[in-house]
Enzyme design. Structure first.
Site, PDB file in Angstrom:
ATOM      1  N   CYS A 114       0.810  -1.224   0.000  1.00  0.00           N
ATOM      2  CA  CYS A 114       0.000   0.000   0.000  1.00  0.00           C
ATOM      3  C   CYS A 114       0.844   1.274   0.000  1.00  0.00           C
ATOM      4  O   CYS A 114       0.342   2.354  -0.302  1.00  0.00           O
ATOM      5  CB  CYS A 114      -0.965   0.008   1.180  1.00  0.00           C
ATOM      6  SG  CYS A 114      -1.970  -1.462   1.262  1.00  0.00           S
ATOM      7  N   HIS A 255      -3.469   6.926   2.959  1.00  0.00           N
ATOM      8  CA  HIS A 255      -3.858   5.621   2.425  1.00  0.00           C
ATOM      9  C   HIS A 255      -5.264   5.313   2.940  1.00  0.00           C
ATOM     10  O   HIS A 255      -5.568   5.507   4.117  1.00  0.00           O
ATOM     11  CB  HIS A 255      -2.859   4.560   2.887  1.00  0.00           C
ATOM     12  CG  HIS A 255      -3.270   3.177   2.545  1.00  0.00           C
ATOM     13  ND1 HIS A 255      -3.725   2.831   1.286  1.00  0.00           N
ATOM     14  CD2 HIS A 255      -3.322   2.040   3.291  1.00  0.00           C
ATOM     15  CE1 HIS A 255      -4.020   1.546   1.284  1.00  0.00           C
ATOM     16  NE2 HIS A 255      -3.798   1.042   2.487  1.00  0.00           N
ATOM     17  N   ASN A 285     -10.196  -0.460   0.194  1.00  0.00           N
ATOM     18  CA  ASN A 285      -8.738  -0.348   0.164  1.00  0.00           C
ATOM     19  C   ASN A 285      -8.223  -0.931  -1.154  1.00  0.00           C
ATOM     20  O   ASN A 285      -8.330  -2.128  -1.392  1.00  0.00           O
ATOM     21  CB  ASN A 285      -8.177  -1.126   1.365  1.00  0.00           C
ATOM     22  CG  ASN A 285      -6.670  -1.087   1.449  1.00  0.00           C
ATOM     23  OD1 ASN A 285      -5.993  -0.694   0.507  1.00  0.00           O
ATOM     24  ND2 ASN A 285      -6.133  -1.513   2.583  1.00  0.00           N
TER      25      ASN A 285
HETATM   26  O1  UT7 Z   1      -3.555  -1.540   3.696  1.00  0.00           O
HETATM   27  C1  UT7 Z   1      -3.431  -2.149   4.945  1.00  0.00           C
HETATM   28  C2  UT7 Z   1      -4.549  -3.102   5.072  1.00  0.00           C
HETATM   29  N1  UT7 Z   1      -4.985  -3.445   6.356  1.00  0.00           N
HETATM   30  C3  UT7 Z   1      -5.622  -2.647   7.249  1.00  0.00           C
HETATM   31  O2  UT7 Z   1      -5.671  -1.472   7.127  1.00  0.00           O
HETATM   32  C4  UT7 Z   1      -6.288  -3.344   8.388  1.00  0.00           C
HETATM   33  C5  UT7 Z   1      -6.320  -2.543   9.638  1.00  0.00           C
HETATM   34  N2  UT7 Z   1      -7.274  -3.109  10.546  1.00  0.00           N
HETATM   35  C6  UT7 Z   1      -8.594  -2.862  10.464  1.00  0.00           C
HETATM   36  O3  UT7 Z   1      -9.028  -2.122   9.605  1.00  0.00           O
HETATM   37  C7  UT7 Z   1      -9.504  -3.464  11.509  1.00  0.00           C
HETATM   38  O4  UT7 Z   1      -8.731  -4.127  12.501  1.00  0.00           O
HETATM   39  C8  UT7 Z   1     -10.539  -4.462  10.910  1.00  0.00           C
HETATM   40  C9  UT7 Z   1     -11.568  -3.687  10.073  1.00  0.00           C
HETATM   41  C10 UT7 Z   1      -9.818  -5.479  10.030  1.00  0.00           C
HETATM   42  C11 UT7 Z   1     -11.263  -5.188  12.011  1.00  0.00           C
HETATM   43  O5  UT7 Z   1     -11.853  -4.276  12.911  1.00  0.00           O
HETATM   44  P1  UT7 Z   1     -11.732  -4.508  14.490  1.00  0.00           P
HETATM   45  O6  UT7 Z   1     -12.511  -3.464  15.140  1.00  0.00           O
HETATM   46  O7  UT7 Z   1     -10.253  -4.619  14.787  1.00  0.00           O
HETATM   47  O8  UT7 Z   1     -12.508  -5.869  14.678  1.00  0.00           O
HETATM   48  P2  UT7 Z   1     -11.965  -7.241  15.260  1.00  0.00           P
HETATM   49  O9  UT7 Z   1     -10.968  -7.860  14.320  1.00  0.00           O
HETATM   50  O10 UT7 Z   1     -11.566  -7.039  16.672  1.00  0.00           O
HETATM   51  O11 UT7 Z   1     -13.285  -8.091  15.232  1.00  0.00           O
HETATM   52  C12 UT7 Z   1     -14.378  -7.808  16.088  1.00  0.00           C
HETATM   53  C13 UT7 Z   1     -15.411  -8.892  15.907  1.00  0.00           C
HETATM   54  C14 UT7 Z   1     -14.849 -10.307  15.975  1.00  0.00           C
HETATM   55  O12 UT7 Z   1     -15.787 -11.120  16.632  1.00  0.00           O
HETATM   56  P3  UT7 Z   1     -15.597 -11.505  18.170  1.00  0.00           P
HETATM   57  O13 UT7 Z   1     -14.260 -12.196  18.235  1.00  0.00           O
HETATM   58  O14 UT7 Z   1     -15.610 -10.197  18.907  1.00  0.00           O
HETATM   59  O15 UT7 Z   1     -16.764 -12.366  18.432  1.00  0.00           O
HETATM   60  C15 UT7 Z   1     -14.763 -10.716  14.525  1.00  0.00           C
HETATM   61  O16 UT7 Z   1     -14.882 -12.104  14.333  1.00  0.00           O
HETATM   62  O17 UT7 Z   1     -16.007  -8.764  14.605  1.00  0.00           O
HETATM   63  C16 UT7 Z   1     -15.961 -10.016  13.928  1.00  0.00           C
HETATM   64  N3  UT7 Z   1     -15.811  -9.754  12.504  1.00  0.00           N
HETATM   65  C17 UT7 Z   1     -16.873  -9.503  11.723  1.00  0.00           C
HETATM   66  N4  UT7 Z   1     -18.190  -9.452  11.960  1.00  0.00           N
HETATM   67  C18 UT7 Z   1     -18.991  -9.158  10.920  1.00  0.00           C
HETATM   68  C19 UT7 Z   1     -14.672  -9.667  11.794  1.00  0.00           C
HETATM   69  N5  UT7 Z   1     -14.972  -9.374  10.509  1.00  0.00           N
HETATM   70  C20 UT7 Z   1     -16.322  -9.274  10.448  1.00  0.00           C
HETATM   71  C21 UT7 Z   1     -17.228  -8.972   9.403  1.00  0.00           C
HETATM   72  N6  UT7 Z   1     -18.542  -8.926   9.699  1.00  0.00           N
HETATM   73  N7  UT7 Z   1     -16.812  -8.719   8.155  1.00  0.00           N
END
Ligand code: UT7
Length: 328
Positions: A114, A255, A285
């Site tokens: 990225c 980004h 993204n």
């Molecule tokens: O160019 C670089 C690319 N990468 C990035 O920029 C990624 C940076 N990170 C992020 O943007 C965020 O960490 C995410 C959007 C990937 C995730 O957000 P988060 O607030 O960190 O959520 P999390 O991973 O802590 O997940 C929270 C909950 C989990 O469930 P439990 O364990 O709390 O029961 C996940 O399983 O949300 C669940 N979850 C979803 N639920 C519905 C994860 N993905 C999804 C989804 N829909 N798509």
């Protein structure tokens, strides 16, 4: 004193739109979750027969038109991508041939995920200043849909396809164009965001396909934390190095990965969110393409005026990161 300016920009996104509602039919997710956790509402997805080079060519043509420069005048062509057409040859060679860039041009791809567009800008800047090259075309183009596991809800909702390009040239006027850049990488964090198979460490085999090792893997939470930290660091350093204050930056183009990352960055820098160009709600993204697409849109929307300072700031797999300061 000479400068290197961005003489033209262009962008392209495929026509097919995939909404959050469409994704909710594929995996266990919802529009509410995706919007509240990432800010993304929809993304564009390339056609099956549309490769990274095809998108690169379209945005490059727009950038050349914007710059009033012919393909034959380009002697340095760099494509930043993590989704090349092939492992070899480079996507830049495919673009060169299709675009009509002459055979004496230097053409290569760079891999900085990225942050790739900022890495390409820095390379082109240095090469143009030496006088070795006269006119550079740099492209960030990605078909991320080709490396996404469409059954993995933690990644498939975040990414999209698209491309953006810039034409760069040297001018005999000091203090404009690319003022400086600050790039970095921390390979210790390489497995926070990577694709396990398909390279020399783990060549393609029936086993790698069965394991879904040809898809992107990400530890989202860790990437998030590092993203905010490194982008704040390089944004501050760039401004300080050039004896400016953050307040003097007219527009920040970050980004486009997650609105919460951009909000945290704005808050840490003490800048209003309105000072940031944001289009991730429409594209998700697109990795190396996010910044040139946003730059093109911001220019067309009249958000960049002569004399303005624009700060580009990125992070990505590697983990790579960087900032570039531009004066128009
Ligand atoms: O160019 C670089 C690319 N990468 C990035 O920029 C990624 C940076 N990170 C992020 O943007 C965020 O960490 C995410 C959007 C990937 C995730 O957000 P988060 O607030 O960190 O959520 P999390 O991973 O802590 O997940 C929270 C909950 C989990 O469930 P439990 O364990 O709390 O029961 C996940 O399983 O949300 C669940 N979850 C979803 N639920 C519905 C994860 N993905 C999804 C989804 N829909 N798509």
């Amino acid at each position: 004193m000479a400068s290197v300016i961005i003489a033209g920009v262009g962008s392209y996104v495929p026509t097919k739109i995939l909404t959050n509602e469409d994704l909710a039919k594929l995996v266990d997710t919802s529009d509410e979750w995706i919007v509240s956790r990432s800010g993304i509402k929809e993304r564009h997805i390339a056609a099956d027969d549309e490769a990274t080079s095809d998108m690169a060519i379209k945005c490059a043509q727009a950038a050349l038109l914007d710059a009033g420069i012919k393909a034959e005048e380009i002697d340095l062509l760099i494509v930043a991508t993590c989704t090349p057409d092939y492992l070899l040859p480079s996507t830049a060679c495919v673009v060169q041939h299709q675009l009509g860039v002459l055979p004496h041009a230097t053409c290569f791809d760079i891999s900085a995920a990225c942050s790739g567009f900022l890495y390409a800008l820095e390379i082109a800047y240095g090469q143009l200043l030496t006088g070795r090259y006269k006119c550079a075309l740099i492209v960030g183009s990605e078909k991320l849909s080709s490396i996404i596991d469409w059954s993995d809800r933690t990644t498939c909702v975040l990414f999209g396809d698209g491309a953006g390009a810039a034409v760069l040239k040297k001018v005999d006027q000091p203090g404009i164009g690319i003022i400086g850049s600050d790039l970095g990488a921390d390979g210790a964090m390489r497995e926070l965001l990577y694709m396990p198979a398909g390279g020399s460490r783990c060549p393609a085999s029936p086993q790698t396909i069965a394991n879904k090792d040809h898809f992107l893997r990400m530890k989202g939470k860790e990437v998030f934390k590092h993203a905010v930290r490194v982008m704040e660091k390089v944004a501050r350093e760039m401004v300080e190095q050039h004896h400016l204050t953050l307040d003097q930056i007219n527009l920040v183009i970050p980004h486009q990965a997650n609105i919460r990352i951009i909000e945290a960055l704005a808050s840490n820098l003490g800048l209003p969110l309105e000072r940031f160009y944001i289009n991730l709600d429409r594209y998700g993204n697109t990795s190396a393409a996010t910044i040139p697409i946003a730059l093109d849109e911001a220019r067309r929307a009249g958000k960049i005026k002569p004399g303005d300072y624009t700060l580009l700031v990125a992070f990505g797999a590697g983990l790579t990161y960087g900032s570039t300061l531009i004066r128009w």
